[in-house]
Write a protein that holds these residues in place. Sequence first.
Motif, short mmCIF file in Angstrom:
data_model
loop_
_atom_site.label_atom_id
_atom_site.label_comp_id
_atom_site.label_asym_id
_atom_site.label_seq_id
_atom_site.Cartn_x
_atom_site.Cartn_y
_atom_site.Cartn_z
N ILE B 171 32.55 44.19 38.03
CA ILE B 171 32.41 43.18 38.59
C ILE B 171 31.07 42.19 38.26
N TRP B 239 32.11 43.99 49.23
CA TRP B 239 32.45 42.73 49.70
C TRP B 239 33.67 44.00 50.56
N MET B 240 34.63 42.67 51.36
CA MET B 240 35.44 43.08 51.85
C MET B 240 36.56 43.64 51.00
N ARG B 243 39.03 40.28 49.82
CA ARG B 243 38.38 39.29 48.88
C ARG B 243 38.76 40.27 47.52
N GLN B 246 42.04 40.18 46.88
CA GLN B 246 42.45 39.05 46.19
C GLN B 246 41.91 38.20 44.17
N TYR B 247 40.45 38.80 44.11
CA TYR B 247 39.96 39.12 42.95
C TYR B 247 40.88 39.59 41.82
N THR B 249 44.39 39.90 41.67
CA THR B 249 44.89 39.69 41.49
C THR B 249 45.02 38.40 41.00
N SER B 250 43.84 37.35 41.18
CA SER B 250 43.79 36.93 39.71
C SER B 250 44.24 36.59 38.45
N LYS B 251 43.04 38.20 38.55
CA LYS B 251 42.73 38.57 37.26
C LYS B 251 44.19 39.44 36.28
N GLY B 253 47.20 39.77 37.87
CA GLY B 253 48.26 39.67 38.59
C GLY B 253 48.90 40.69 39.28
N PRO B 254 50.13 40.43 40.34
CA PRO B 254 50.78 41.02 41.22
C PRO B 254 51.24 42.17 41.33
N ASN B 383 46.38 41.05 54.86
CA ASN B 383 45.42 40.61 56.06
C ASN B 383 45.87 41.58 57.55
#
Lengths: 526, 405
Positions: B171, B239-240, B243, B246-247, B249-251, B253-254, B383
């Motif tokens: 990353i 990083w938690m 985070r 999420q990173y 997933t946006s790159k 996909g789920p 969460n």
Amino acid sequence: MLQEEEDLSLTIAHIVQKLKGSRLYSQLERQAWVSLQKPEIKLESLKEDIKEFFKISGWEKKLQNAVYSELTVFPLPRHPAAPPEHLKEPLVYMRKAQGSWEKRILKSLNSMCTELSIPLARKRPVVEQKELLNKWNEMGTDEPDLSLFRPVYAPKDFLEVLINLRNPNYENGDHLNLKTHLGLIQVPLKVKYISELKEFFIELSLNTGQLGIDDATQVPPELFENEHVRLGQKVLAEQDSAAAQQYIRQGSPTALRAELWALILNVSNQPEDLLYYEQLKSNVIQHDLLVDSLIYKDVKLTASNDDYYFVFEDYLYQVLLCFSRDTSVLGHFAYNSASPPKSYIRGKLGMEDYAVFYPPNGVIPFHGFSMYVAPLCFLYHEPSKLYQIFREMYVRFFFRLHSISSHPSGIVSLCLLFETLLQTHLPQLFYHLREIGAQPLRISFKWMVRAFSGYLATDQLLLLWDRILGYNSLEILAVLAAAVFAFRAVNLMEVTSLAAAEAVLADLSTLKVMPLLQIFLFATIT
Amino acid sequence: MSKPRNQCAKGHGAPKAKEREGEWDFYWCDVSWLRENFDHTYMDEHVRISHFRNHYELTRKNYMVKNLKRFRKQLERDVGKLEAAKCDFFPKTFELPSDYHLFVEEFRKTPGITWIMKPVARSQGKGIFLFRKLKDIMDWRKDVGRSDDQKDDIPVENYVAQRYIENPYLIGGRKFDLRVYVLVMSYIPLRAWLYRDGFLRFSNTRFTLSSIDDHYVHLTNVAVQKTSPDYDPEKGCKWMIQRFRQYLTSKHGPEAVETLFRDMDNIFIKSLQSVQKVIISDKHCFELYGYDILIDQDLKPWLLEVNASPSLAASSQEDYHLKTCLLEDTLHIVDMETRLTGKEKRVGGFDLMWNDGPVSREEEGIDTPGPGNFVANTHLGCNNDRKKQLRQLFRSLHSQKKVTS
């Protein structure tokens, strides 16, 4: 009726002229020629057949997106006789203020230049060029001596300028009355009332599903989230910019966000775009600009020290250094109240023939500028795509946050909107803070100038920026700032100094943006 | 920053250190104390201690490799090749000096790749180095054999040579590893909980294979990073996991992310199962493990190691919060006050991952999903609304008690 028709034809003419020079036009032309080979195109009904072909092959959609993009970005010409300055900024006193602010910035830059005896621009020796090329992907490892450089200005300097803005034609009267504005901004711009905001942001209302609220763990996904994701995938399949902009008002699913933003901003990664980026990169390699050091310093001071964005340091250099050299950015000055600073070739001061824009893109970075780019690194990993998205975001939105104008999304209006909302709906808090010398704008200004980047948690920030794109307006920043004050009102009522007020509002990283906005807009008794 | 451990114990009201010899109910002990005293300490029924007697079967790299290899063979015999392949999350490892010849054979099969040499028993990155040529370790062998300036009571250390993962996921051009927390309450039957929070540790410099001497690039232990020249404690190289999730997933996909996290669940469970029969089971014992996971560019997770005493020192405010909550929830599950019924699937930030069998996210009873729809009860990187959950849990437990009393 006649006036509207005239306006419309003026707009159409304007857009057609703009698009004629674009790549899309030549692509469409080529496609039309190619389609002549197809059997379904007949000579008798040539026009209709070609139109039909465009519709089926998706080219009409691309044209639609381009037109929509133009409409969104460029303001409509007000009156055929209006001079071009009016497009930038209709109010004379605002133009004057912006002009003198620019003079100050340029003076500061020039004096730094003379003090340090560093040229504004110089060609790099070949050895240095090679070195930079090798290090392109890890420029963050460079540790140049930046101690002598200082940012050209910081947001608080800009705030002082805004506080001193006055409309010479406006007489407020000597006595205080109910209408007196207690805040720092003292110009009479029109800002929306809360009733107007409720209408404007109708998709954020309590009855509408939102990402950022209705995708919480306790809410079963069948209620809203699943359907919303399905809808998002459909919008992407259709490749419709306008639909995407409407869709994203309710938030974007994490997995679809990168593509949705690209669709809304009408950014596609064509080979020409890659080539353009490579060209910019070679400009960076060949020439060194003074502004580069300012960028380095800014990244080191802000993004590198952020817990979450430090990882993307290298991307930030790759984007910002290229951005400084991108002359296509000069186009946005047609509707930006600012003007690009001019510099003169050595020895030819004042001779227009030897004037160049400096930096080439006309944008002088200030302290915190790199934070506009940092959140985007979360979504885009390919440098040229990241670059294009950032550039588009800048020429549509971010430029308004540091230029003086009367535009409803301009920073002056945002400040006024913030103060008005606070004074109208939390008068006791406002008065208390004013009495202890903690004018609320002094605290919230930095949030708005940076569009909350670096203050909110990244996922919350992206949800906020979804709405900026969806509503094509930055007003939501002012509403959020007011909502944050409303949320912490109880603690703020107890503070007795500016420092204490700053402390209460120092950490926004735990805030959930959408519930705050919803409560402030729709669930507060007004 | 005061150690989270003290804070936690105080908050819980449970005694932390023993006051008089042998008079304690709960002991968060050091492994050294354990080694010396466990065998001849009498413990009452209710007493709890934070380690298993022979935890090193899991946490020492050479033992873990042996146990995993044996478990894999057994799976292949009993279930099949497919199931056994699920154990391939540990990079090829050889114990040295005992397996030296096997190692050389493997080394010669795949020339040019990088190997990493790790001391078996040390932590925090000490004594680790990378090599590509046998010549490099020939020199080291000679050095180790000849070291007379070492203390007399430390024998020649065992090392493991492990295949170095050359294509880690990066990353921002940086390598990282994940720290995940797994709480094991018993081995027989196997009951294990997975904590929702965790963190990524970034290497402070960009990843490149060309500088294998640069210690700082390749090792992501915070302890080593702290000595790197451009380490800035303010920067926080962590990083938690939320985070990170999420990173990704946006790159990617789920679905890809779900698969990755499912594969990580597999690592935890298989590694625990492999030592299940070897660990000395004792109802007084529980253990909080820190798993170190590395992810490669194909989104495959690899197990680097398991720590029995994961560091509880905090490097930042966020870190302090995580570790305090982690300890608090551990103490809730250990349940000295016997408040829990034993049927809970979630306590605070911990989700019950394995209860003598896989634990499903769905509620038991009506409409139990078929075998195809099994979704594990793990929420790593999700969460963590633990405060709320704990409040609800204890409220319902309290009212249940009232009914029965």
